[in-house]
Design an enzyme around this catalytic site. Sequence first.
Site, PDB file in Angstrom:
ATOM      1  N   LYS A  22      46.607  92.199 -11.633  1.00  0.00           N
ATOM      2  CA  LYS A  22      46.691  90.816 -11.129  1.00  0.00           C
ATOM      3  C   LYS A  22      46.537  89.808 -12.267  1.00  0.00           C
ATOM      4  O   LYS A  22      47.362  88.917 -12.435  1.00  0.00           O
ATOM      5  CB  LYS A  22      45.595  90.579 -10.078  1.00  0.00           C
ATOM      6  CG  LYS A  22      45.427  89.130  -9.696  1.00  0.00           C
ATOM      7  CD  LYS A  22      44.395  88.943  -8.607  1.00  0.00           C
ATOM      8  CE  LYS A  22      42.985  88.702  -9.037  1.00  0.00           C
ATOM      9  NZ  LYS A  22      42.706  87.430  -9.719  1.00  0.00           N
ATOM     10  N   ASN A  23      45.467  89.962 -13.050  1.00  0.00           N
ATOM     11  CA  ASN A  23      45.176  88.919 -14.034  1.00  0.00           C
ATOM     12  C   ASN A  23      46.162  88.926 -15.201  1.00  0.00           C
ATOM     13  O   ASN A  23      46.396  87.882 -15.815  1.00  0.00           O
ATOM     14  CB  ASN A  23      43.734  89.050 -14.535  1.00  0.00           C
ATOM     15  CG  ASN A  23      42.743  88.675 -13.437  1.00  0.00           C
ATOM     16  OD1 ASN A  23      43.129  88.101 -12.420  1.00  0.00           O
ATOM     17  ND2 ASN A  23      41.475  89.009 -13.631  1.00  0.00           N
ATOM     18  N   CYS A 117      34.635  77.161  -6.828  1.00  0.00           N
ATOM     19  CA  CYS A 117      34.986  78.059  -5.727  1.00  0.00           C
ATOM     20  C   CYS A 117      33.722  78.807  -5.333  1.00  0.00           C
ATOM     21  O   CYS A 117      32.645  78.523  -5.871  1.00  0.00           O
ATOM     22  CB  CYS A 117      36.102  79.011  -6.119  1.00  0.00           C
ATOM     23  SG  CYS A 117      35.607  80.188  -7.364  1.00  0.00           S
ATOM     24  N   ARG A 122      32.981  76.745 -12.169  1.00  0.00           N
ATOM     25  CA  ARG A 122      34.199  77.006 -12.927  1.00  0.00           C
ATOM     26  C   ARG A 122      34.789  75.789 -13.635  1.00  0.00           C
ATOM     27  O   ARG A 122      35.896  75.337 -13.332  1.00  0.00           O
ATOM     28  CB  ARG A 122      35.224  77.690 -12.014  1.00  0.00           C
ATOM     29  CG  ARG A 122      34.604  78.881 -11.310  1.00  0.00           C
ATOM     30  CD  ARG A 122      35.584  79.738 -10.618  1.00  0.00           C
ATOM     31  NE  ARG A 122      36.319  80.592 -11.541  1.00  0.00           N
ATOM     32  CZ  ARG A 122      37.091  81.600 -11.148  1.00  0.00           C
ATOM     33  NH1 ARG A 122      37.244  81.863  -9.889  1.00  0.00           N
ATOM     34  NH2 ARG A 122      37.727  82.331 -12.027  1.00  0.00           N
ATOM     35  N   ARG A 397      44.644  88.400  -1.675  1.00  0.00           N
ATOM     36  CA  ARG A 397      44.942  87.705  -2.930  1.00  0.00           C
ATOM     37  C   ARG A 397      45.167  88.702  -4.059  1.00  0.00           C
ATOM     38  O   ARG A 397      45.980  88.455  -4.940  1.00  0.00           O
ATOM     39  CB  ARG A 397      43.742  86.849  -3.344  1.00  0.00           C
ATOM     40  CG  ARG A 397      43.607  85.526  -2.654  1.00  0.00           C
ATOM     41  CD  ARG A 397      42.478  84.756  -3.300  1.00  0.00           C
ATOM     42  NE  ARG A 397      42.570  84.882  -4.739  1.00  0.00           N
ATOM     43  CZ  ARG A 397      41.542  84.936  -5.586  1.00  0.00           C
ATOM     44  NH1 ARG A 397      40.322  84.817  -5.133  1.00  0.00           N
ATOM     45  NH2 ARG A 397      41.730  85.076  -6.882  1.00  0.00           N
TER      46      ARG A 397
HETATM   47  C1  UD1 Z   1      39.222  85.350 -15.399  1.00  0.00           C
HETATM   48  C2  UD1 Z   1      39.736  86.244 -14.304  1.00  0.00           C
HETATM   49  C3  UD1 Z   1      38.629  86.596 -13.322  1.00  0.00           C
HETATM   50  C4  UD1 Z   1      37.423  87.172 -14.062  1.00  0.00           C
HETATM   51  C5  UD1 Z   1      36.997  86.247 -15.196  1.00  0.00           C
HETATM   52  C6  UD1 Z   1      35.888  86.834 -16.059  1.00  0.00           C
HETATM   53  C7  UD1 Z   1      42.032  85.543 -14.141  1.00  0.00           C
HETATM   54  C8  UD1 Z   1      43.092  84.870 -13.337  1.00  0.00           C
HETATM   55  N1  UD1 Z   1      40.812  85.573 -13.608  1.00  0.00           N
HETATM   56  O1  UD1 Z   1      38.816  84.125 -14.785  1.00  0.00           O
HETATM   57  O2  UD1 Z   1      39.133  87.570 -12.405  1.00  0.00           O
HETATM   58  O3  UD1 Z   1      36.353  87.315 -13.164  1.00  0.00           O
HETATM   59  O4  UD1 Z   1      38.119  85.974 -16.052  1.00  0.00           O
HETATM   60  O5  UD1 Z   1      36.259  88.072 -16.545  1.00  0.00           O
HETATM   61  O6  UD1 Z   1      42.312  86.069 -15.195  1.00  0.00           O
HETATM   62  N2  UD1 Z   1      33.762  78.624 -18.322  1.00  0.00           N
HETATM   63  C9  UD1 Z   1      33.292  77.413 -18.778  1.00  0.00           C
HETATM   64  N3  UD1 Z   1      34.210  76.515 -19.267  1.00  0.00           N
HETATM   65  C10 UD1 Z   1      35.545  76.786 -19.320  1.00  0.00           C
HETATM   66  C11 UD1 Z   1      36.007  78.038 -18.849  1.00  0.00           C
HETATM   67  C12 UD1 Z   1      35.087  78.942 -18.354  1.00  0.00           C
HETATM   68  O7  UD1 Z   1      32.099  77.141 -18.752  1.00  0.00           O
HETATM   69  O8  UD1 Z   1      36.314  75.943 -19.776  1.00  0.00           O
HETATM   70  C13 UD1 Z   1      32.796  79.596 -17.750  1.00  0.00           C
HETATM   71  C14 UD1 Z   1      33.076  79.901 -16.278  1.00  0.00           C
HETATM   72  O9  UD1 Z   1      32.510  78.918 -15.433  1.00  0.00           O
HETATM   73  C15 UD1 Z   1      32.461  81.258 -16.110  1.00  0.00           C
HETATM   74  C16 UD1 Z   1      32.686  81.910 -17.475  1.00  0.00           C
HETATM   75  O10 UD1 Z   1      32.968  80.849 -18.396  1.00  0.00           O
HETATM   76  O11 UD1 Z   1      31.084  81.130 -15.882  1.00  0.00           O
HETATM   77  C17 UD1 Z   1      33.848  82.895 -17.489  1.00  0.00           C
HETATM   78  O12 UD1 Z   1      35.021  82.252 -17.069  1.00  0.00           O
HETATM   79  P1  UD1 Z   1      36.467  82.668 -17.585  1.00  0.00           P
HETATM   80  O13 UD1 Z   1      36.354  83.824 -18.530  1.00  0.00           O
HETATM   81  O14 UD1 Z   1      37.174  81.457 -18.049  1.00  0.00           O
HETATM   82  O15 UD1 Z   1      37.137  83.178 -16.247  1.00  0.00           O
HETATM   83  P2  UD1 Z   1      38.562  82.836 -15.676  1.00  0.00           P
HETATM   84  O16 UD1 Z   1      39.561  82.796 -16.770  1.00  0.00           O
HETATM   85  O17 UD1 Z   1      38.471  81.692 -14.747  1.00  0.00           O
END
Ligand code: UD1
Length: 417
Positions: A22-23, A117, A122, A397
């Site tokens: 998926k990702n 969410c 996030r 999803r």
């Molecule tokens: C992706 C995956 C999700 C997985 C996650 C962590 C996809 C579509 N989804 O989500 O399935 O659970 O990686 O492996 O690929 N954060 C910040 N600031 C930012 C971005 C992130 O503080 O600008 C924090 C988030 O709130 C969270 C942590 O960093 O606590 C990890 O988030 P991130 O690695 O960005 O996850 P996603 O890319 O949203």
Amino acid sequence: MAKLVINGGIPLEGSVKISGAKNAALAVIAASLLAEGETVLENIPQINDVVILTEILQSLGASVFWKDRETLSITVPDDVHCVANYREVKRLRASNLLLGPLVARRRKARISLPGGCQIGSRPMDLHLKGLAKLGCTIGVEHGFIKACCSRLEGNRIYLDFPSVGATENIMMAAAVAEGKTIIENAAKEPEIVDLASFLNSMGGKIRGAGTDRIKITGVKTLRAAKYAIIPDRIEAGTFLAAVTITGGNVRVENVIPPHLKPIIAKLQEAGAWIKEEDSSLHIVGPERIKSVDIKTLPFPGFPTDMQSQMMALLALAYGTGVIVENVFENRLLVANELNRMGAQIKVEGHTAIVQGVPFLNGVSVKAPDLRSGVALILAGLAARGTTEIYNLHVIDRGYLNVEEKLSRLGADIKRID
Ligand code: UD1
């Protein structure tokens, strides 16, 4: 209201084929916005998140169609629209991955802020800081992220946290920026490596993906390519957990074992027997699961996306296990539903203390989010009696035909619409 009805207690047996990740699919589909010509993507699962992203691409003016069940064709016009509204973004958080490629292709983009969410707030600060370093003027106005630039220029970017999405957005924009970009403290997930391989197959110059230092030399244009994405390590992990919790005997096919190392290690510690066979894993579940402790971490640590499934396992383990969720702040929600099935789980902050019980009872439960939803399926497969699971759209999803795949392994599970 649609529900899954599971009569538990049957050990899973046979073999199951894992679908595309998926990702990886979401990132690669977003990156296809950078390509000139027809992109052909193989091994793409027709799960709801993917279907929604293809619809968003169509709403931006791209031509998108399925060549067959797993092969997607995407052609993006030069004047592709660069606005994604809240209506679209709220259907799919991962549409924030459109920001990097759209600003790179059109020099401007306007994407509605996705907001929080169930699993956490996030934020997107790391995405925005990274793109600003590449020369974008970027800000938040009236609930939209607005980005524009006259040109993109490579830079050195340090991420405070190895965010998967921020690494991907920066990598996609930097692929066509002028000069060199270095992302430090980059995410190392296999899906990052897959996105880099896809961009390289389009003529990109990206090295170091899979380490915490990614070097990108920008190129003028990226040409469309044909590319097959990696199998889904979380779907594979979920099936391995399903076999462990039911004490079954299954061959899980179409996997890349190194991507599953932290999951394999934990399931072995919990008593499962697992043998690697090239692109498959043969697993035999234990008679009684042993308690283990889990700390979620960015790759190669234990994935947060497998944490809920492990909670279901520990609920039935011998002894007490401690789960510490370090990636998302609110991802222990399934504990309440498992407790309604007879589990003994206490949640304090980011920690769950799971005292194993000898059996769970089937009851009606509601899937709080995607991974919690499958965790409830696992609990239902092992529980005494009948479990009914509601709120199935969150499970759809990310899992392709989950009940069909489980039925073929002997589970008594059916969907009632
Ligand atoms: C992706 C995956 C999700 C997985 C996650 C962590 C996809 C579509 N989804 O989500 O399935 O659970 O990686 O492996 O690929 N954060 C910040 N600031 C930012 C971005 C992130 O503080 O600008 C924090 C988030 O709130 C969270 C942590 O960093 O606590 C990890 O988030 P991130 O690695 O960005 O996850 P996603 O890319 O949203």
